[in-house]
Write a protein that holds these residues in place. Structure first.
Motif, PDB file in Angstrom:
ATOM      1  N   LEU A 110      -7.720  77.048 -17.590  1.00 11.00           N
ATOM      2  CA  LEU A 110      -6.811  76.010 -18.089  1.00 11.00           C
ATOM      3  C   LEU A 110      -6.122  75.225 -16.978  1.00 11.00           C
ATOM      4  O   LEU A 110      -5.420  74.249 -17.251  1.00 11.00           O
ATOM      5  CB  LEU A 110      -5.732  76.648 -18.975  1.00 11.00           C
ATOM      6  CG  LEU A 110      -6.206  77.277 -20.287  1.00 11.00           C
ATOM      7  CD1 LEU A 110      -5.092  78.114 -20.904  1.00 11.00           C
ATOM      8  CD2 LEU A 110      -6.669  76.208 -21.266  1.00 11.00           C
ATOM      9  N   ALA A 111      -6.322  75.624 -15.735  1.00 12.19           N
ATOM     10  CA  ALA A 111      -5.552  75.077 -14.618  1.00 12.19           C
ATOM     11  C   ALA A 111      -5.625  73.557 -14.526  1.00 12.19           C
ATOM     12  O   ALA A 111      -4.615  72.883 -14.297  1.00 12.19           O
ATOM     13  CB  ALA A 111      -6.011  75.703 -13.307  1.00 12.19           C
TER      14      ALA A 111
ATOM     15  N   ALA B 281      -6.317  80.125 -24.702  1.00  7.67           N
ATOM     16  CA  ALA B 281      -7.424  79.212 -24.399  1.00  7.67           C
ATOM     17  C   ALA B 281      -7.643  78.176 -25.496  1.00  7.67           C
ATOM     18  O   ALA B 281      -7.595  76.966 -25.220  1.00  7.67           O
ATOM     19  CB  ALA B 281      -8.701  79.995 -24.126  1.00  7.67           C
ATOM     20  N   PRO B 282      -7.875  78.571 -26.754  1.00  4.99           N
ATOM     21  CA  PRO B 282      -8.072  77.543 -27.777  1.00  4.99           C
ATOM     22  C   PRO B 282      -6.828  76.697 -28.016  1.00  4.99           C
ATOM     23  O   PRO B 282      -6.930  75.500 -28.290  1.00  4.99           O
ATOM     24  CB  PRO B 282      -8.440  78.346 -29.029  1.00  4.99           C
ATOM     25  CG  PRO B 282      -7.961  79.730 -28.779  1.00  4.99           C
ATOM     26  CD  PRO B 282      -8.050  79.936 -27.300  1.00  4.99           C
TER      27      PRO B 282
ATOM     28  N   LYS C 118     -13.955  79.090 -34.821  1.00  3.55           N
ATOM     29  CA  LYS C 118     -13.056  79.082 -35.978  1.00  3.55           C
ATOM     30  C   LYS C 118     -11.606  78.931 -35.524  1.00  3.55           C
ATOM     31  O   LYS C 118     -10.816  78.200 -36.138  1.00  3.55           O
ATOM     32  CB  LYS C 118     -13.219  80.395 -36.754  1.00  3.55           C
ATOM     33  CG  LYS C 118     -12.527  80.412 -38.111  1.00  3.55           C
ATOM     34  CD  LYS C 118     -12.612  81.786 -38.765  1.00  3.55           C
ATOM     35  CE  LYS C 118     -14.045  82.215 -38.996  1.00  3.55           C
ATOM     36  NZ  LYS C 118     -14.116  83.524 -39.692  1.00  3.55           N
ATOM     37  N   SER C 119     -11.264  79.586 -34.421  1.00  2.00           N
ATOM     38  CA  SER C 119      -9.907  79.501 -33.878  1.00  2.00           C
ATOM     39  C   SER C 119      -9.592  78.084 -33.414  1.00  2.00           C
ATOM     40  O   SER C 119      -8.476  77.580 -33.618  1.00  2.00           O
ATOM     41  CB  SER C 119      -9.729  80.483 -32.723  1.00  2.00           C
ATOM     42  OG  SER C 119      -9.874  81.819 -33.155  1.00  2.00           O
ATOM     43  N   LYS C 120     -10.552  77.427 -32.773  1.00  3.22           N
ATOM     44  CA  LYS C 120     -10.354  76.050 -32.324  1.00  3.22           C
ATOM     45  C   LYS C 120     -10.051  75.129 -33.499  1.00  3.22           C
ATOM     46  O   LYS C 120      -9.168  74.265 -33.424  1.00  3.22           O
ATOM     47  CB  LYS C 120     -11.607  75.551 -31.584  1.00  3.22           C
ATOM     48  CG  LYS C 120     -11.779  76.115 -30.185  1.00  3.22           C
ATOM     49  CD  LYS C 120     -13.022  75.565 -29.507  1.00  3.22           C
ATOM     50  CE  LYS C 120     -12.880  74.082 -29.205  1.00  3.22           C
ATOM     51  NZ  LYS C 120     -14.054  73.574 -28.447  1.00  3.22           N
ATOM     52  N   LYS C 121     -10.766  75.327 -34.577  1.00  7.10           N
ATOM     53  CA  LYS C 121     -10.544  74.502 -35.768  1.00  7.10           C
ATOM     54  C   LYS C 121      -9.167  74.770 -36.362  1.00  7.10           C
ATOM     55  O   LYS C 121      -8.434  73.842 -36.727  1.00  7.10           O
ATOM     56  CB  LYS C 121     -11.637  74.796 -36.799  1.00  7.10           C
ATOM     57  CG  LYS C 121     -11.559  73.925 -38.044  1.00  7.10           C
ATOM     58  CD  LYS C 121     -12.716  74.235 -38.987  1.00  7.10           C
ATOM     59  CE  LYS C 121     -12.631  73.368 -40.249  1.00  7.10           C
ATOM     60  NZ  LYS C 121     -13.763  73.651 -41.184  1.00  7.10           N
ATOM     61  N   GLN C 122      -8.799  76.039 -36.447  1.00  7.52           N
ATOM     62  CA  GLN C 122      -7.502  76.402 -37.028  1.00  7.52           C
ATOM     63  C   GLN C 122      -6.343  75.889 -36.179  1.00  7.52           C
ATOM     64  O   GLN C 122      -5.344  75.398 -36.702  1.00  7.52           O
ATOM     65  CB  GLN C 122      -7.408  77.918 -37.183  1.00  7.52           C
ATOM     66  CG  GLN C 122      -8.290  78.474 -38.279  1.00  7.52           C
ATOM     67  CD  GLN C 122      -8.130  79.976 -38.432  1.00  7.52           C
ATOM     68  OE1 GLN C 122      -7.221  80.599 -37.878  1.00  7.52           O
ATOM     69  NE2 GLN C 122      -9.023  80.585 -39.192  1.00  7.52           N
ATOM     70  N   VAL C 123      -6.476  76.004 -34.855  1.00 11.20           N
ATOM     71  CA  VAL C 123      -5.356  75.634 -33.995  1.00 11.20           C
ATOM     72  C   VAL C 123      -5.134  74.119 -33.991  1.00 11.20           C
ATOM     73  O   VAL C 123      -4.004  73.646 -33.838  1.00 11.20           O
ATOM     74  CB  VAL C 123      -5.545  76.189 -32.568  1.00 11.20           C
ATOM     75  CG1 VAL C 123      -6.477  75.324 -31.743  1.00 11.20           C
ATOM     76  CG2 VAL C 123      -4.201  76.346 -31.867  1.00 11.20           C
ATOM     77  N   LYS C 124      -6.201  73.344 -34.201  1.00 13.64           N
ATOM     78  CA  LYS C 124      -6.022  71.895 -34.306  1.00 13.64           C
ATOM     79  C   LYS C 124      -5.134  71.551 -35.495  1.00 13.64           C
ATOM     80  O   LYS C 124      -4.271  70.678 -35.399  1.00 13.64           O
ATOM     81  CB  LYS C 124      -7.384  71.209 -34.439  1.00 13.64           C
ATOM     82  CG  LYS C 124      -8.171  71.137 -33.144  1.00 13.64           C
ATOM     83  CD  LYS C 124      -9.520  70.470 -33.363  1.00 13.64           C
ATOM     84  CE  LYS C 124     -10.325  70.451 -32.068  1.00 13.64           C
ATOM     85  NZ  LYS C 124     -11.678  69.849 -32.290  1.00 13.64           N
TER      86      LYS C 124
END
Length: 395
Positions: free
Chosen positions: A158-159, A129-130, A103-109
């Motif tokens: 994330l490196a 991360a997201p 859900k966070s990935k979708k929101q952050v996009k």
């Protein structure tokens, strides 16, 4: 002809810089603890100082400390429902954690599409991360800032996606590509460095004697059980000492500590607070600081040249606080006390050290040598460079 071309090139460069100054848009993501939030805010402040027209948006985790601390610093923040995995990893509760991550990935996009940042900065913590994964997928350049001597899980993951990795300790090639690493040190709260108060004035502001040696005891932004138990176990030693104490207990522990203190004789040389808002005065008042070994705390102690006794928390990933502390104690820049030994030895070691002027002076000189200056400004400049390169590619 050559000079005309040079003039045009310089004019185009100046125009680009003006354009970036007007429209520089930066996402800063991360948090969870003061150790992540303070550097993030310091970086944002440095960006605004260098580029006043810049627009900065923070992305944090709902219910975490950053959702209050960032707005109080004057910045907008949006929260994601992201949270950490629950131990053991096979727990059914992690199904909900993974759903929140998706859900966070979708929101952050959507956040990134609406805000249109030129660069994304991650400081560690759940939200990084997201946010940086989405930024990378959209072609937005990413910079991560790792505070500790042992890289956190989020930053390690994330490196490969970051263009730059800003670090505070040597040997970080273990975790990050060497060609991406920039040694910057950790940004600290600017008000600590700008403080003009004298030691005597600072002590008086806490209701203490202005000419008496002072110990500052802090357990991090949430307090520390072991440190607090060490004090309660040795109230007689504190009461009978020639020093005076400022003790930040943490709000979580304050009620039980007040109850314990009510059952014993008064300790007139002990000032007990659940939270210290004016840390500039607290540091200024202190001859020695007892602290956990979070990266931000260590960076502040180094820049201020404060003798310190470090009690690393054992409840952190990869025991990174112990590694932070040993990086100083191995250079005689701090005294290391293991958490398991603190209840028995911490107060005795602290009182012996504060009574030894030669030792205090040596610790102060050695810890100053470990300091990085202008860390936030250096990181802000790297953020700006990434934004300029991104804009050139888009132009």
């Amino acid at each position: 002809m050559y000079f005309c071309q040079l003039k045009q090139t310089l004019r185009r460069g100046a125009d680009l810089k003006t354009e970036v100054n007007k429209t520089l848009r930066v996402i800063v993501s991360g948090g969870g603890t003061g150790g992540h939030i303070f550097p993030a805010v310091s970086i944002a402040n440095a960006i605004k100082a260098q580029h006043p027209e810049a627009e900065i948006l923070f992305v944090g985790a709902l219910g975490r400390m950053e959702m209050q601390r960032v707005p109080s610093a004057g910045y907008k923040i949006v929260g994601l429902p992201v949270r950490g995995l629950i131990r053991p990893l096979w727990s059914p509760k992690n199904i909900g954690v993974m759903l929140d991550f998706l859900k966070s990935k979708k929101q952050v996009k959507k956040i990134l599409k609406d805000f249109q940042p030129d660069v994304a900065v991650g400081v560690g913590g759940y939200a990084s991360a997201p946010t940086l994964n989405a930024a990378y997928a959209m072609g937005i350049p990413c910079l991560i800032q790792e505070q500790n001597s042992y890289a956190g899980v989020t930053n390690k993951s994330l490196a490969k996606k970051a263009q730059k990795v800003c670090v505070a300790y040597s040997g970080m090639e273990r975790f990050f590509p060497a060609d991406k690493i920039i040694m910057t040190g950790n940004p600290v709260r600017q008000n600590l460095l700008d403080a003009k108060v004298t030691k005597e004035e600072a002590r008086q502001s806490f209701g203490l004697q202005p000419d008496k040696k002072t110990v500052l005891i802090i357990g991090g932004s949430l307090g520390a059980r072991t440190v607090n138990e060490s004090v309660l176990t040795h109230l007689d030693d504190i009461r009978n000492s020639d020093a005076q104490f400022i003790w930040q207990t943490g709000k979580f522990y304050k009620e039980s500590i007040d109850e314990a203190l009510s059952k014993t004789d008064a300790v007139s040389n002990l000032k007990v607070l659940d939270f210290i808002s004016n840390m500039d005065n607290a540091y200024a008042a202190a001859d020695i600081v007892v602290s956990r070994a979070g990266a931000s705390s260590i960076s502040e102690l180094c820049l201020l040249g404060k003798p310190c006794v470090l009690v690393p928390s054992p409840n952190v990933a990869e025991d990174h606080q112990a590694k932070n502390a040993r990086a100083l104690s191995s250079k005689d820049a701090a005294i290391f006390v293991a958490d398991k030994d603190a209840k028995d030895t911490l107060i005795g070691i602290t009182l012996a050290t504060i009574a030894d002027d030669k030792k205090l002076s040596s610790l102060s000189e050695n810890v100053k040598k470990q300091a990085f200056h202008n860390s936030a400004d250096v990181i802000a400049e790297e953020v700006y460079k990434l934004a300029v390169e991104y804009k050139k590619k888009k132009a």
